[in-house]
Design a protein around this motif. Structure first.
Motif, PDB file in Angstrom:
ATOM      1  N   HIS A   1      47.259  39.917  43.101  1.00 49.02           N
ATOM      2  CA  HIS A   1      48.674  39.964  42.715  1.00 49.02           C
ATOM      3  C   HIS A   1      49.394  38.639  42.955  1.00 49.02           C
ATOM      4  O   HIS A   1      50.451  38.392  42.383  1.00 49.02           O
ATOM      5  CB  HIS A   1      49.393  41.084  43.466  1.00 49.02           C
ATOM      6  N   MET A   2      48.805  37.773  43.773  1.00 47.14           N
ATOM      7  CA  MET A   2      49.420  36.477  44.084  1.00 47.14           C
ATOM      8  C   MET A   2      48.980  35.380  43.104  1.00 47.14           C
ATOM      9  O   MET A   2      49.362  34.228  43.248  1.00 47.14           O
ATOM     10  CB  MET A   2      49.030  36.051  45.510  1.00 47.14           C
ATOM     11  N   HIS A   3      48.178  35.747  42.119  1.00 45.10           N
ATOM     12  CA  HIS A   3      47.597  34.769  41.203  1.00 45.10           C
ATOM     13  C   HIS A   3      47.744  35.230  39.759  1.00 45.10           C
ATOM     14  O   HIS A   3      48.086  36.372  39.492  1.00 45.10           O
ATOM     15  CB  HIS A   3      46.118  34.555  41.558  1.00 45.10           C
ATOM     16  N   SER A   4      47.430  34.346  38.839  1.00 52.21           N
ATOM     17  CA  SER A   4      47.659  34.634  37.425  1.00 52.21           C
ATOM     18  C   SER A   4      46.385  34.940  36.643  1.00 52.21           C
ATOM     19  O   SER A   4      46.402  34.928  35.430  1.00 52.21           O
ATOM     20  CB  SER A   4      48.364  33.433  36.781  1.00 52.21           C
TER      21      SER A   4
ATOM     22  N   GLU B   1      41.683  42.247  40.431  1.00 57.55           N
ATOM     23  CA  GLU B   1      40.375  42.166  41.093  1.00 57.55           C
ATOM     24  C   GLU B   1      39.692  40.812  40.891  1.00 57.55           C
ATOM     25  O   GLU B   1      38.520  40.731  40.551  1.00 57.55           O
ATOM     26  CB  GLU B   1      39.459  43.288  40.611  1.00 57.55           C
ATOM     27  N   THR B   2      40.447  39.739  41.116  1.00 56.50           N
ATOM     28  CA  THR B   2      39.908  38.391  40.916  1.00 56.50           C
ATOM     29  C   THR B   2      39.934  37.536  42.175  1.00 56.50           C
ATOM     30  O   THR B   2      39.106  36.639  42.322  1.00 56.50           O
ATOM     31  CB  THR B   2      40.694  37.647  39.828  1.00 56.50           C
ATOM     32  N   HIS B   3      40.888  37.766  43.065  1.00 57.71           N
ATOM     33  CA  HIS B   3      41.093  36.931  44.253  1.00 57.71           C
ATOM     34  C   HIS B   3      41.057  37.799  45.514  1.00 57.71           C
ATOM     35  O   HIS B   3      41.817  38.762  45.615  1.00 57.71           O
ATOM     36  CB  HIS B   3      42.443  36.225  44.191  1.00 57.71           C
TER      37      HIS B   3
ATOM     38  N   CYS C   1      50.200  31.147  44.969  1.00 58.65           N
ATOM     39  CA  CYS C   1      49.599  30.501  43.806  1.00 58.65           C
ATOM     40  C   CYS C   1      50.532  29.438  43.256  1.00 58.65           C
ATOM     41  O   CYS C   1      51.743  29.626  43.185  1.00 58.65           O
ATOM     42  CB  CYS C   1      49.301  31.548  42.737  1.00 58.65           C
ATOM     43  N   LYS C   2      49.950  28.317  42.846  1.00 61.37           N
ATOM     44  CA  LYS C   2      50.727  27.233  42.270  1.00 61.37           C
ATOM     45  C   LYS C   2      50.833  27.379  40.751  1.00 61.37           C
ATOM     46  O   LYS C   2      51.327  26.501  40.072  1.00 61.37           O
ATOM     47  CB  LYS C   2      50.070  25.887  42.601  1.00 61.37           C
TER      48      LYS C   2
END
Length: 98
Positions: A27-30, A34-36, A94-95
Motif C-alpha cells: 500500500h506504500m508503493h505504486s 502483494e508486491t512489497h 515510496c518516492k
C-alpha cells in the motif's frame, strides 16, 4: 494462499526464528498488491554472520519465491541483538515511480 502467508511459512521452516514479523507494505508503493514486503527475522542462525551473509541465508531459503515479489526489506537479528534493540526501523515512504 496469500503471498504473505507463504512467505511466513517458508521463513519459519527454513530459519526457525524466535521472532518473525512479515508485513505487506504494498500500500506504500505504486506497483500493485502483494508486491512489497518487510520481514523482521530473529534467529540463532544469524550468529556470527554479517548482514550480507544473513541476507544471503534468507534469499537461499526463499529461492523461487523471490520471483513473485518486487521488493523485500530484510531486518535480521540474533536473539541477543533483538533483546537489545527490540524494534526494526520504519520503512521509508515510496518516492513514486511506475
Amino acid at each position: 494462499m496469500p503471498k504473505i502467508d507463504l512467505l511466513q511459512e517458508i521463513l519459519s521452516g527454513g530459519l526457525q526464528p524466535q521472532h518473525l514479523e512479515v508485513l505487506d507494505e504494498s500500500h506504500m508503493h505504486s506497483r500493485g498488491l502483494e508486491t512489497h514486503y518487510k520481514a523482521v527475522i530473529v534467529s540463532e542462525q544469524f550468529a556470527g554472520l554479517n548482514s550480507v551473509k544473513r541476507h544471503q541465508k534468507v534469499y537461499a531459503c526463499l529461492s523461487d519465491f523471490m520471483s513473485q515479489v518486487h521488493a523485500l526489506a530484510l531486518h535480521t537479528y540474533t536473539p541477543d541483538e533483538w533483546a537489545q534493540q527490540g524494534v526494526a526501523p520504519a520503512s521509508p515512504t515510496c518516492k513514486g515511480g511506475h
